[in-house]
Design a protein around this motif. Structure first.
Motif, PDB file in Angstrom:
ATOM      1  N   UNK A 491       0.950  -1.363  -0.073  1.00 27.50           N
ATOM      2  CA  UNK A 491      -0.060   0.089  -0.047  1.00 27.50           C
ATOM      3  C   UNK A 491       0.650   1.170   0.006  1.00 27.50           C
ATOM      4  N   UNK A 492       1.996   1.031   0.475  1.00 24.78           N
ATOM      5  CA  UNK A 492       2.986   2.214   0.487  1.00 24.78           C
ATOM      6  C   UNK A 492       3.400   2.666  -1.199  1.00 24.78           C
ATOM      7  N   UNK A 493       3.492   1.656  -2.014  1.00 21.59           N
ATOM      8  CA  UNK A 493       3.972   1.804  -3.495  1.00 21.59           C
ATOM      9  C   UNK A 493       2.657   1.968  -4.330  1.00 21.59           C
ATOM     10  N   UNK A 494       1.696   0.994  -4.027  1.00 16.86           N
ATOM     11  CA  UNK A 494       0.662   0.821  -5.017  1.00 16.86           C
ATOM     12  C   UNK A 494      -0.909   0.907  -4.468  1.00 16.86           C
ATOM     13  N   UNK A 495      -1.117   1.750  -3.691  1.00 18.23           N
ATOM     14  CA  UNK A 495      -2.360   2.206  -3.244  1.00 18.23           C
ATOM     15  C   UNK A 495      -3.153   2.789  -4.484  1.00 18.23           C
ATOM     16  N   UNK A 496      -4.508   2.361  -4.424  1.00 18.85           N
ATOM     17  CA  UNK A 496      -5.466   2.986  -5.594  1.00 18.85           C
ATOM     18  C   UNK A 496      -5.177   4.489  -5.861  1.00 18.85           C
ATOM     19  N   UNK A 497      -5.479   5.281  -4.806  1.00 15.38           N
ATOM     20  CA  UNK A 497      -5.265   6.561  -4.823  1.00 15.38           C
ATOM     21  C   UNK A 497      -4.099   7.087  -4.297  1.00 15.38           C
ATOM     22  N   UNK A 498      -3.648   7.974  -5.031  1.00 13.81           N
ATOM     23  CA  UNK A 498      -2.072   8.714  -4.824  1.00 13.81           C
ATOM     24  C   UNK A 498      -2.333  10.034  -4.290  1.00 13.81           C
ATOM     25  N   UNK A 499      -3.587  10.425  -3.896  1.00 17.10           N
ATOM     26  CA  UNK A 499      -3.874  11.606  -2.820  1.00 17.10           C
ATOM     27  C   UNK A 499      -4.635  11.030  -1.898  1.00 17.10           C
ATOM     28  N   UNK A 500      -4.655  11.685  -0.586  1.00 18.62           N
ATOM     29  CA  UNK A 500      -5.697  10.975   0.486  1.00 18.62           C
ATOM     30  C   UNK A 500      -6.035  12.063   1.422  1.00 18.62           C
ATOM     31  N   UNK A 501      -7.107  11.903   2.134  1.00 23.26           N
ATOM     32  CA  UNK A 501      -7.761  12.825   3.124  1.00 23.26           C
ATOM     33  C   UNK A 501      -8.242  13.924   2.349  1.00 23.26           C
ATOM     34  N   UNK A 502      -9.410  13.602   1.610  1.00 21.53           N
ATOM     35  CA  UNK A 502     -10.200  14.597   0.727  1.00 21.53           C
ATOM     36  C   UNK A 502     -10.944  15.231   1.744  1.00 21.53           C
ATOM     37  N   UNK A 503     -10.989  16.668   1.203  1.00 25.17           N
ATOM     38  CA  UNK A 503     -12.192  17.403   2.194  1.00 25.17           C
ATOM     39  C   UNK A 503     -12.310  18.673   0.941  1.00 25.17           C
ATOM     40  N   UNK A 504     -13.495  19.093   1.534  1.00 24.24           N
ATOM     41  CA  UNK A 504     -13.977  20.317   0.550  1.00 24.24           C
ATOM     42  C   UNK A 504     -14.485  21.442   1.578  1.00 24.24           C
ATOM     43  N   UNK A 505     -13.983  22.779   1.226  1.00 22.31           N
ATOM     44  CA  UNK A 505     -14.284  23.904   1.806  1.00 22.31           C
ATOM     45  C   UNK A 505     -15.940  24.109   1.677  1.00 22.31           C
ATOM     46  N   UNK A 506     -16.563  24.194   2.889  1.00 19.93           N
ATOM     47  CA  UNK A 506     -17.881  24.478   2.780  1.00 19.93           C
ATOM     48  C   UNK A 506     -17.920  25.913   3.657  1.00 19.93           C
ATOM     49  N   UNK A 507     -17.243  26.389   4.053  1.00 20.46           N
ATOM     50  CA  UNK A 507     -17.095  27.857   4.789  1.00 20.46           C
ATOM     51  C   UNK A 507     -16.554  28.999   3.732  1.00 20.46           C
ATOM     52  N   UNK A 508     -16.884  29.981   4.092  1.00 21.18           N
ATOM     53  CA  UNK A 508     -16.167  31.225   3.488  1.00 21.18           C
ATOM     54  C   UNK A 508     -14.835  31.413   4.214  1.00 21.18           C
ATOM     55  N   UNK A 509     -13.879  31.745   3.207  1.00 24.49           N
ATOM     56  CA  UNK A 509     -12.666  32.424   3.573  1.00 24.49           C
ATOM     57  C   UNK A 509     -11.802  31.591   4.661  1.00 24.49           C
ATOM     58  N   UNK A 510     -11.980  30.372   4.338  1.00 28.02           N
ATOM     59  CA  UNK A 510     -10.851  29.626   5.072  1.00 28.02           C
ATOM     60  C   UNK A 510      -9.425  29.909   4.788  1.00 28.02           C
ATOM     61  N   UNK A 511      -8.621  30.159   5.663  1.00 24.86           N
ATOM     62  CA  UNK A 511      -7.212  30.611   5.580  1.00 24.86           C
ATOM     63  C   UNK A 511      -6.246  29.449   6.187  1.00 24.86           C
ATOM     64  N   UNK A 512      -5.323  29.021   5.346  1.00 26.04           N
ATOM     65  CA  UNK A 512      -4.371  28.008   5.733  1.00 26.04           C
ATOM     66  C   UNK A 512      -3.485  28.610   6.707  1.00 26.04           C
ATOM     67  N   UNK A 513      -2.588  27.531   7.311  1.00 26.31           N
ATOM     68  CA  UNK A 513      -1.571  27.772   8.186  1.00 26.31           C
ATOM     69  C   UNK A 513      -0.503  28.780   7.589  1.00 26.31           C
ATOM     70  N   UNK A 514      -0.282  28.575   6.215  1.00 28.62           N
ATOM     71  CA  UNK A 514       0.729  29.425   5.440  1.00 28.62           C
ATOM     72  C   UNK A 514       0.191  30.710   4.904  1.00 28.62           C
ATOM     73  N   UNK A 515      -1.318  30.936   5.286  1.00 28.44           N
ATOM     74  CA  UNK A 515      -1.930  32.293   4.904  1.00 28.44           C
ATOM     75  C   UNK A 515      -2.517  32.550   3.483  1.00 28.44           C
TER      76      UNK A 515
END
Length: 665
Positions: A491-515
């Motif tokens: 699974x380290x090398x050959x997982x089906x998805x190559x991205x993970x922890x999917x989320x969608x922004x459902x609020x206005x103006x979310x600011x990330x830790x790097x601004x």
């Protein structure tokens, strides 16, 4: 009479008249435009020609009007003209030389004229195939325009991978790279931004763009409440659940999945005992019992049906778990969900309902068949709800769902709702487990010559089962550290998805830790494959090392039994650069653990609740196959896996030869 009509019509289509030339200007064309010369083509393809004719007449009208404006507009002043400035107050203003600068329409007019001539030639002299190509061209052009106008807009300070600073969109080349060389695109994004704690933007499927959160922000990311970042809304978008699940509410309110975490895991050992029995029955039937003849089979297809039967044992129990119609329709439903997520997701949002309706029809057909198979069992279980649970209560997911719905949401206690919820639950357990087990088997077979993988796993499985009297328990599975390592490395090398922890922004103006301010509707995730193959974290990261993690666990155990050393052994999974993702603590080495560099089951409170059952499924099936069957790979020229855009896919046709083994010595 009908034959004579069609014969005359065909003759006219074959012997086309010469094209009628357009007149000199749009204004004269507007006066002389008639539909008579299109009668023959209209008979040949009425809908197409009516649409193109309407478009042509519209262009003619617009062009004629613009031509009229140009003809009656004031002359364009020369560039060398000197204008007298009129004084107004304390400043100067320039007098309005041309109050109606319609000369700006000259270039569009010529363009419309050429396009009108092209449409005229298509209508008069083209074949049906050319008209079809023109319609396809118009559809593609409309697709691109609508997609561009309706996509989510991101701030310019959010860096676009492979684009210059300040770019507000991706070039066509970068978008094309997503489909043809996504692996290197992800690696570049990881090395340039994620490893340095920076958020970035990647092109995604269709007109979707993906915000990539760095691993260093994982704690902040997973701590956001659901009304700010929603995993459920992300999966609705990724799977196009409105069209492919039958009811998107089963994802927005997935109480059936919460039961796995709160109830099924407390009953894991009796559930695993049933799972073990069902997998053995299914493997013996599908892989055969012949100890003399070799049997060639498609490994993935065979594993998929075995896992479908085994997983259904703890979702719906006997006898439905052995109903071939139910299993096949459930697999078809899952395939439709995956295909719908791709083919609908690639479209602009306004167009999705049109094509999504086709997938919705297919989904309802699959669900109707599943519902017909489930109906007798569902109605037979309802009377059990009138009494408290007893010792003979079925220990399966369906019964837990019935109890929960009766107590907490009686309005959802109906066959249609339960069919949709069970089908969505099966999507994860069937598909992900089948892919993981097939990949692991191929890796075991490919690595056997170098590592003697098969013998090592057989010996470990025999020893662990003998020590626990042949019974699968938590202790049995925990003792199989080499098997766990092989699964984790796969699974380290050959997982089906190559991205993970999917989320969608459902609020206005979310600011990330790097601004970075993220707009509502943005899709977020972490890069999994590049983090799991980081050379600063793993030695020889692209090489399948079956016992990478079991050696690390053994080293930790050995160190704990020795006096403290000034130079302790550090497993490769605990290496990390200061800018990279955090390393594993010793307790994060098993398959079911999650971290920034182990993301097959996601991370945080929305990590896959069924991963504990998948852990047992993989180990039970692999141990039984290796102990009771000889397996060899059927040679082929193509690789076993390939990237299809961002997904790591098994190439169809991966075959093996199997033969039943004699009694284990």
């Amino acid at each position: 009479m009908a034959w004579e009509f069609y014969r005359a019509l065909i003759a006219r289509l074959v012997l086309r008249p010469a094209p009628v030339p357009l007149l000199g200007s749009f204004s004269s064309l507007a006066q002389n435009f008639t539909m008579e010369k299109y009668v023959e083509k209209t008979l040949a393809c009425l809908p197409a020609n009516m649409s193109l004719t309407t478009a042509t007449r519209t262009l003619v009208g617009i062009g004629g009007y613009i031509q009229h404006l140009v003809a009656h507009s004031p002359p364009i002043p020369p560039l060398t003209t000197t204008h007298t400035l009129l004084k107004e107050g304390e400043g100067f203003v320039q007098p309005l030389i041309n109050p109606r600068p319609v000369y700006l329409f000259a270039t569009p007019t010529h363009t419309l004229l050429k396009f009108g001539k092209h449409l005229e030639s298509v209508l008069v002299s083209s074949s049906l195939q050319t008209i079809a190509l023109a319609a396809i061209f118009i559809a593609v052009f409309a697709h691109l325009v609508i997609g561009y106008l309706t996509q989510v807009r991101y701030p310019p300070n959010l860096p676009r991978v492979r684009e210059p600073a300040g770019a507000t969109r991706f070039s066509l080349k970068t978008r094309w790279d997503y489909y043809t060389d996504c692996k290197s695109l992800y690696k570049e994004a990881y090395e340039t931004y994620s490893k340095h704690g920076k958020t970035c933007l990647l092109p995604g499927l269709g007109f979707r763009n993906e915000v990539i959160i760095p691993g260093a922000s994982l704690r902040w990311y997973t701590s956001q409440p659901d009304h700010v970042l929603s995993s459920y809304e992300a999966f609705i978008e990724l799977n196009q659940a409105v069209y492919t699940t039958g009811d998107a509410n089963v994802i927005r309110n997935p109480w059936q999945a919460k039961l796995v975490r709160t109830q099924m895991l407390s009953l894991i050992e009796p559930i695993v005992a049933d799972l073990n029995d069902e997998l053995k029955i299914s493997i013996d039937e599908k892989f055969g019992m012949d100890e003399e003849e070799w049997r060639e089979l498609d490994l993935y297809e065979m594993v998929r049906i075995v896992i479908a039967q085994g997983s259904s044992r703890f979702t719906v129990g006997i006898p439905l778990c052995r109903d071939e119609t139910y299993l096949k329709r459930t697999i078809d439903y899952i395939d439709n969900t995956i295909n719908g997520g791709v083919f609908i997701g690639i479209l602009p949002r306004p167009i999705r309902p049109l094509f999504g309706s086709l997938f919705r029809i297919i989904t309802h057909l699959h669900l109707r068949s599943i519902r017909n198979s489930l109906s007798p069992l569902f109605h037979a279980r309802l009377p059990l709800l009138q009494t408290p649970p007893g010792p003979d209560e079925p220990l399966d997911h369906l019964q837990m769902m019935l109890r929960y719905a009766a107590a907490n949401c009686p309005s959802e206690l109906n066959l249609t709702n339960f069919t949709a919820r069970l089908s969505v639950s099966n999507s994860g357990s069937f598909h992900q487990a089948s892919m993981a087990i097939t990949n692991t088997l191929f890796n075991i077979l490919d690595s056997d010559a170098e590592y003697s993988t098969i013998n090592a796993l057989r010996e470990e499985a025999v020893a662990a089962l003998n020590e626990h009297n042949g019974v699968w328990t938590k202790a049995t599975a925990a003792q199989m550290t080499k098997m766990d390592s092989v699964c984790r490395e796969t699974l380290r090398l050959h997982a089906f998805a190559n991205r993970a922890v999917f989320k969608r922004v459902v609020a206005d103006s979310l600011v990330t830790e790097d601004g970075i301010t993220l707009p509502k509707g943005a899709m977020l995730s972490l890069l999994a494959q590049p983090a799991q193959t980081d050379p600063e974290v793993f030695d020889a990261p692209m090489t399948f090392d079956p016992f990478r993690f079991s050696r690390a666990r053994e080293a930790i155990t050995d160190d704990s039994n020795l006096p403290s050393s000034p130079h302790p052994i550090v497993p490769d999974s605990e290496k990390a650069s200061s800018n990279g993702p955090p390393p594993h603590p010793p307790g994060k080495l098993p398959l079911i653990s999650t971290s920034a560099i182990n993301l097959p089951f996601a991370h945080g409170r929305h990590a896959c609740p069924g991963r504990f059952i998948v852990d047992f499924e993989m180990k039970i099936m692999l141990a039984y196959l290796l102990m009771h069957y000889d397996i060899v790979v059927v040679k082929r020229d193509k690789p076993w896996r390939e990237w299809a855009a961002e997904a790591s896919m098994l190439v169809k046709g991966g075959k093996v030869s199997v033969r039943r083994r004699g009694t284990m010595e």
